[in-house]
Design a protein around this motif. Structure first.
Motif, PDB file in Angstrom:
ATOM      1  N   CYS A 124      36.952  38.016  48.343  1.00 25.67           N
ATOM      2  CA  CYS A 124      36.635  36.845  47.494  1.00 25.67           C
ATOM      3  C   CYS A 124      35.199  36.447  47.315  1.00 25.67           C
ATOM      4  CB  CYS A 124      37.470  35.467  48.279  1.00 25.67           C
ATOM      5  SG  CYS A 124      39.211  35.658  47.753  1.00 25.67           S
TER       6      CYS A 124
ATOM      7  N   GLU B  41      45.288  41.356  39.100  1.00 28.74           N
ATOM      8  CA  GLU B  41      45.765  42.483  40.191  1.00 28.74           C
ATOM      9  C   GLU B  41      47.225  42.120  40.245  1.00 28.74           C
ATOM     10  OE1 GLU B  41      43.836  42.649  43.995  1.00 28.74           O
ATOM     11  OE2 GLU B  41      41.511  42.189  43.244  1.00 28.74           O
ATOM     12  N   TRP B 214      46.763  38.155  41.481  1.00 29.28           N
ATOM     13  CA  TRP B 214      45.371  37.697  41.864  1.00 29.28           C
ATOM     14  C   TRP B 214      44.592  37.660  40.532  1.00 29.28           C
ATOM     15  CZ3 TRP B 214      44.619  35.528  46.459  1.00 29.28           C
ATOM     16  CH2 TRP B 214      43.278  35.099  46.744  1.00 29.28           C
TER      17      TRP B 214
END
Lengths: 372, 248
Positions: A124, B41, B214
């Motif tokens: 992230c 994703e 994601w």
């Protein structure tokens, strides 16, 4: 010119319990032999989630084993990803200092920021921010190593005053490098007094221009550390064989396997549009004009594969354009049997290395005679 | 040992796949195309890809809605869902299904470039805080893809992967061909923002088992692009590295 080896720890499918252990053990055997043969350095990358391409997520542990099993070879910890989501800067300083102590002062520290969405996305981390965090962290590391107390207020991280321990064995601190892939990073490195740790295979002509500009810029740098590391360290593939055709063919197989595995990863720029990543990582240099899936992976110029004579010729060209060191990738996806890798290293040490030692001695003698 | 390959059983898909008129397709060059694209994703690596292709690491899907203001068959909109992949070492997007608001576009894109394109109500709207693409099929919304909070960026930062379409061809021996559609892009403007996929009817996109897990990024560009002459086709069931044929 100095020579080293570097490890990605590339593990081909299918994976079983022994797959990774086997590759790590072979890598350690290569490191021990490199030390015996007089190679100057061993580097290990830091990568995460890069299936088959690199299973080297904890290089400091692998390198600790390297240090413990060798006597002279320098230990290249790089690149360490200077992205706080992956590595807190204090942990980088602590691990590096410990490795420097364990290795008796043989550590070199390479810095970078990762080039794949596979890794950055996994932690992230915002690709927009990695250049900034790298810049902050490379300025902090030398202070963490040399100051008794360290505190910091930045955008990448902040911390109150603490004594960061242990301190490196080398004084004032280990040499620092920056990974060079994106155009312009070599100038960032030069401005900060960091060594050039090239990750680009081939491309002699372009590299020559970039190295010349790096040399010019680093002369007027403001170093982030207490020392300036004005050295150019490049990478190459190595497969050395008495029979040139065999050497070239095997070397191309090695290069093709590496390029193929690298191409399966999602680069930062491919996934996430940002000016922070102007290049597609390793893809452009290895792809065949970016168009036809049927073409072979392109073979860049200046590869050190083939007979000793061919490799000597390639290395002389690298030396002429300004490279001080060359690190060799010895295998990828285990396409070269271990015994052949070791034989290639031995032949290189016997036939190629002496040519450059002789040249260094001759140049030194000339310099003395000339009164330099 | 090679990387992972797709495991899609191509044969059942071929019955409904478009049949190419031939490979000598002329190019369509279209100005001022608006193109919304979301990257997410997904949690599937190989089942949606034919054996010719490798999954990207990590696996991703592209959701796009484009407005073509002019073409030889008039204005049309085109929505696609593609799976990110590699043809040998090259980044590509494999089309699961496409929809267009123009039956003429569906027909032409299928016969010329192999798009599995069906008629539907396809819309691309710009609001003050977002850009929204929708596809409605028989009164039911099957896609709603949005870019929220658009921020201007340079077009030079945007990377659009080329497309692979599964089609039938006269000379494919019944195995199917993958048609590479690799247009150039000249960007006039570009924005990026947060991707929001609020409707995705997997059955409508032949995307059973594809779960977006994601968000990565959304982009919106205005560009000159189009549909080029076909340059490469490949055997759908053989690794692209060895199964690619260069046409020109």
């Amino acid at each position: 010119m100095k020579f080293g080896i570097f490890h990605e720890i590339s593990v081909p499918r299918p994976w079983d319990r022994e797959s990774e252990r086997t590759v790590y053990e072979r890598a350690l055997e290569q490191v021990r032999l490199a030390d015996e043969l007089g190679f100057d350095q061993v580097w290990a990358v830091e990568h995460h989630f890069l299936e088959e391409y690199s299973h080297c997520s904890s290089p400091e542990i692998f390198l600790t084993a390297c240090a413990a099993q060798t006597k002279n070879i320098r230990i290249g910890h790089g690149i360490v990803v200077c992205v706080p989501q992956m590595n807190h800067p204090v942990r980088i300083a602590e691990r590096a200092a410990t490795l420097d102590i364990i290795s008796g002062g043989r550590l070199e520290v390479g810095t970078g920021r990762s080039a794949t969405w596979t890794e950055l996305g996994g932690f992230c981390a915002n690709p927009d921010d990695t250049k900034k965090s790298w810049d902050e962290i490379v300025r902090c590391l030398p202070k963490m190593w040399t100051q008794e107390r360290f505190s910091y207020e930045g955008s990448a991280f902040r911390m109150p005053p603490r004594t960061i321990l242990p301190k490196p064995y080398q004084k004032p601190h280990p040499p620092m490098w920056v990974a060079i892939t994106s155009p312009g990073t070599e100038l960032d490195g030069a401005d900060r007094g960091l060594g050039w740790l090239g990750l680009t295979f081939g491309g002699l002509e372009e590299q020559e221009k970039r190295m010349a500009e790096y040399r010019r810029r680093i002369k007027v740098c403001e170093p982030v550390g207490d020392i300036v590391n004005e050295q150019v360290n490049t990478v190459n593939f190595l497969y050395c064989h008495e029979d040139d055709a065999t050497g070239v063919a095997t070397g191309q197989r090695l290069q093709g396997a590496f390029g193929y595995a690298a191409a399966q990863l999602v680069s930062a720029r491919e996934a996430y549009p940002t000016p922070a990543y102007p290049a597609l990582g390793l893809l452009p240099q290895l792809r065949p004009d970016g168009e036809s899936p049927g073409d072979s992976v392109r073979v860049p110029e200046g590869l050190t594969i083939g007979s000793p004579d061919r490799i000597i010729d390639a290395l002389k060209k690298w030396e002429a354009v300004g490279a001080d060191r060359v690190n060799f990738l010895l295998n990828a996806l285990e396409v070269v049997p271990q015994e052949e890798v070791l034989a290639s290293m031995r032949l290189f040490a016997k036939e190629v290395m002496p040519k450059f030692r002789e040249r260094s001695k001759a140049e030194a003698a000339t310099a003395v005679a000339g009164g330099e | 040992m090679p990387p992972l390959f797709g495991t899609l059983d191509v044969a059942p898909r071929l019955h409904a796949a478009p049949r190419l008129d031939g490979y000598d397709t002329e190019a369509w060059e279209i100005a001022d195309v608006d193109l919304l694209s979301l990257t997410l994703e997904i949690d599937d690596r190989t089942s949606a890809l034919p054996p010719a292709l490798h999954p990207a690491i990590p696996p991703v899907a592209y959701f796009s809605v484009a407005s073509y203001p002019d073409s030889p068959i008039g204005a049309f909109k085109l929505a696609q869902v593609r799976i990110g992949c590699r043809a040998s070492a090259l980044p590509r997007g494999f089309v699961l299904r496409a929809y267009s608001d123009s039956p003429a576009a569906c027909d032409a894109l299928g016969r010329r470039w192999g798009y599995d394109c069906q008629p539907a109500d396809v819309r691309l709207r710009r609001y003050h805080d977002r850009i929204v693409g929708t596809v409605t099929l028989d009164g039911s919304e099957v896609l709603r893809a949005s870019l929220a909070d658009p921020q201007p960026i340079s077009g030079a930062s945007v990377f659009h992967v080329s497309t692979m379409n599964l089609a039938r061809a006269e000379d494919d021996g019944g195995r199917g061909v993958l048609v590479q559609v690799d247009p150039a892009y000249a960007f006039h403007r570009a924005e990026r923002g947060v991707p929001e996929l609020t409707t995705f009817d997997r059955a409508a996109w032949t995307a059973e088992g594809i779960d977006p897990v994601w968000p990565v990024i959304a982009t919106f560009v205005r560009c000159d692009t189009g549909f080029p002459r076909i340059r490469y086709v490949m055997d759908a069931q053989q690794a692209a590295r060895t199964g690619t044929r260069k046409l020109r």
